[in-house]
Design a protein around this motif. Structure first.
Motif, PDB file in Angstrom:
ATOM      1  N   ASP A   1      43.471  42.827   6.533  1.00 19.90           N
ATOM      2  CA  ASP A   1      44.707  42.619   5.789  1.00 19.90           C
ATOM      3  C   ASP A   1      45.171  41.182   5.994  1.00 19.90           C
ATOM      4  O   ASP A   1      45.321  40.733   7.136  1.00 19.90           O
ATOM      5  CB  ASP A   1      45.782  43.594   6.267  1.00 19.90           C
ATOM      6  N   SER A   2      45.384  40.469   4.908  1.00 20.67           N
ATOM      7  CA  SER A   2      45.786  39.058   4.985  1.00 20.67           C
ATOM      8  C   SER A   2      47.158  38.876   5.619  1.00 20.67           C
ATOM      9  O   SER A   2      47.509  37.776   6.025  1.00 20.67           O
ATOM     10  CB  SER A   2      45.777  38.426   3.592  1.00 20.67           C
ATOM     11  N   GLN A   3      47.921  39.955   5.736  1.00 19.85           N
ATOM     12  CA  GLN A   3      49.266  39.883   6.314  1.00 19.85           C
ATOM     13  C   GLN A   3      49.253  39.963   7.848  1.00 19.85           C
ATOM     14  O   GLN A   3      50.268  39.687   8.481  1.00 19.85           O
ATOM     15  CB  GLN A   3      50.137  41.034   5.766  1.00 19.85           C
ATOM     16  N   GLU A   4      48.118  40.346   8.437  1.00 18.39           N
ATOM     17  CA  GLU A   4      48.035  40.462   9.901  1.00 18.39           C
ATOM     18  C   GLU A   4      48.156  39.084  10.541  1.00 18.39           C
ATOM     19  O   GLU A   4      47.600  38.109  10.039  1.00 18.39           O
ATOM     20  CB  GLU A   4      46.700  41.088  10.317  1.00 18.39           C
ATOM     21  N   THR A   5      48.848  39.005  11.668  1.00 16.84           N
ATOM     22  CA  THR A   5      49.072  37.715  12.311  1.00 16.84           C
ATOM     23  C   THR A   5      47.789  37.099  12.868  1.00 16.84           C
ATOM     24  O   THR A   5      47.676  35.885  12.935  1.00 16.84           O
ATOM     25  CB  THR A   5      50.104  37.843  13.460  1.00 16.84           C
ATOM     26  N   ASP A   6      46.818  37.913  13.258  1.00 19.34           N
ATOM     27  CA  ASP A   6      45.590  37.391  13.840  1.00 19.34           C
ATOM     28  C   ASP A   6      44.384  37.498  12.901  1.00 19.34           C
ATOM     29  O   ASP A   6      43.238  37.485  13.343  1.00 19.34           O
ATOM     30  CB  ASP A   6      45.294  38.083  15.163  1.00 19.34           C
ATOM     31  N   VAL A   7      44.661  37.555  11.602  1.00 17.26           N
ATOM     32  CA  VAL A   7      43.581  37.756  10.630  1.00 17.26           C
ATOM     33  C   VAL A   7      42.587  36.595  10.636  1.00 17.26           C
ATOM     34  O   VAL A   7      41.386  36.808  10.492  1.00 17.26           O
ATOM     35  CB  VAL A   7      44.139  38.020   9.204  1.00 17.26           C
ATOM     36  N   VAL A   8      43.045  35.367  10.816  1.00 21.83           N
ATOM     37  CA  VAL A   8      42.139  34.213  10.805  1.00 21.83           C
ATOM     38  C   VAL A   8      41.090  34.372  11.909  1.00 21.83           C
ATOM     39  O   VAL A   8      39.887  34.213  11.658  1.00 21.83           O
ATOM     40  CB  VAL A   8      42.917  32.893  10.957  1.00 21.83           C
ATOM     41  N   GLU A   9      41.537  34.708  13.105  1.00 25.56           N
ATOM     42  CA  GLU A   9      40.608  34.868  14.228  1.00 25.56           C
ATOM     43  C   GLU A   9      39.666  36.047  14.014  1.00 25.56           C
ATOM     44  O   GLU A   9      38.473  35.954  14.308  1.00 25.56           O
ATOM     45  CB  GLU A   9      41.376  35.052  15.545  1.00 25.56           C
ATOM     46  N   HIS A  10      40.183  37.162  13.483  1.00 21.52           N
ATOM     47  CA  HIS A  10      39.338  38.340  13.258  1.00 21.52           C
ATOM     48  C   HIS A  10      38.254  38.064  12.217  1.00 21.52           C
ATOM     49  O   HIS A  10      37.091  38.398  12.426  1.00 21.52           O
ATOM     50  CB  HIS A  10      40.173  39.549  12.820  1.00 21.52           C
ATOM     51  N   VAL A  11      38.638  37.456  11.098  1.00 20.57           N
ATOM     52  CA  VAL A  11      37.647  37.185  10.042  1.00 20.57           C
ATOM     53  C   VAL A  11      36.636  36.155  10.531  1.00 20.57           C
ATOM     54  O   VAL A  11      35.425  36.323  10.344  1.00 20.57           O
ATOM     55  CB  VAL A  11      38.329  36.740   8.726  1.00 20.57           C
ATOM     56  N   ALA A  12      37.098  35.092  11.186  1.00 27.38           N
ATOM     57  CA  ALA A  12      36.184  34.065  11.688  1.00 27.38           C
ATOM     58  C   ALA A  12      35.193  34.660  12.692  1.00 27.38           C
ATOM     59  O   ALA A  12      33.994  34.359  12.655  1.00 27.38           O
ATOM     60  CB  ALA A  12      36.969  32.918  12.315  1.00 27.38           C
ATOM     61  N   SER A  13      35.679  35.532  13.559  1.00 28.69           N
ATOM     62  CA  SER A  13      34.816  36.181  14.540  1.00 28.69           C
ATOM     63  C   SER A  13      33.785  37.077  13.859  1.00 28.69           C
ATOM     64  O   SER A  13      32.608  37.097  14.237  1.00 28.69           O
ATOM     65  CB  SER A  13      35.679  36.993  15.506  1.00 28.69           C
ATOM     66  N   THR A  14      34.209  37.817  12.833  1.00 27.41           N
ATOM     67  CA  THR A  14      33.287  38.685  12.098  1.00 27.41           C
ATOM     68  C   THR A  14      32.226  37.871  11.378  1.00 27.41           C
ATOM     69  O   THR A  14      31.048  38.238  11.365  1.00 27.41           O
ATOM     70  CB  THR A  14      34.058  39.585  11.118  1.00 27.41           C
ATOM     71  N   ILE A  15      32.624  36.744  10.794  1.00 29.16           N
ATOM     72  CA  ILE A  15      31.649  35.869  10.138  1.00 29.16           C
ATOM     73  C   ILE A  15      30.580  35.428  11.130  1.00 29.16           C
ATOM     74  O   ILE A  15      29.386  35.510  10.857  1.00 29.16           O
ATOM     75  CB  ILE A  15      32.344  34.631   9.505  1.00 29.16           C
TER      76      ILE A  15
END
Length: 191
Positions: free
Chosen positions: A171-185
């Protein structure tokens, strides 16, 4: 060294090498459909062309005043965290093809794109709604809620692996979304 000892040693080496290979624990949720869309340069783009790359997808439109600017800003942050040699693509698909022509998307991309691996796509409205709902299992089309955005779409990022399987949603609204998506990539790129 005897033949059987050599064979055992080779087998053990192969097992050790395979054991060192990283395999993501993320589930294989849905295969990304091979939709044919039009990119911001006005050329056809098959989603299957993203196979071989981890791909982050989102559904936006350029006139959006609510979640889309947040999603685009977040994707800009994500692209900045990913090394240039990582096999990744970023794909934003417009849910408003009547207004978001290739030329409009090109102008928008010129303002917001901070990474050459980021593509903006458009196409037929019904095909995009079908792609979002049936392919990505994300909301699209339908009747917007009163006071909501004029076009219904999801505010989630879908991350697909190099084989074209969606492995995670964020969810783009999550505060830690940048870190989660980058880690998944990074995790999926290592597979």
């Amino acid at each position: 060294m005897t033949r059987p000892a050599f064979a055992v040693r080779c087998l053990l080496s192969a097992v050790l090498l395979l054991g060192c290979h990283h395999q993501s624990d993320l589930p294989r949720l849905f295969e990304v459909p091979n939709a044919s869309l039009i990119n911001d340069a006005g050329r056809p783009h098959q989603l299957a062309a993203n196979k071989g790359y981890v791909t982050v997808y989102d559904f936006i439109f350029t006139n959006c005043a609510a979640s889309c600017p947040v999603m685009t800003g977040t994707l800009r942050q994500i692209t900045a965290k990913i090394p240039k040699d990582t096999p990744v693509r970023f794909v934003s698909i417009s849910v408003d093809p009547a207004r978001d022509t290739s030329a409009v998307l090109a102008a928008y991309a010129k303002k917001v794109r901070n990474d050459d691996r980021w593509t903006f796509l458009t196409g037929d409205r019904n095909s995009i709604v079908k792609l979002s709902v049936d392919g990505f299992k994300l909301a699209a089309g339908g009747t917007p809620q009163p006071g909501g955005e004029p076009l219904l779409h999801s505010s989630k990022f879908a991350v697909a692996d190099k084989d074209g399987w969606i492995r995670a949603y964020y969810d783009s609204q999550e505060t830690d979304v940048v870190e989660h998506v980058a880690s998944t990539i990074q995790e999926l790129a290592a597979d």
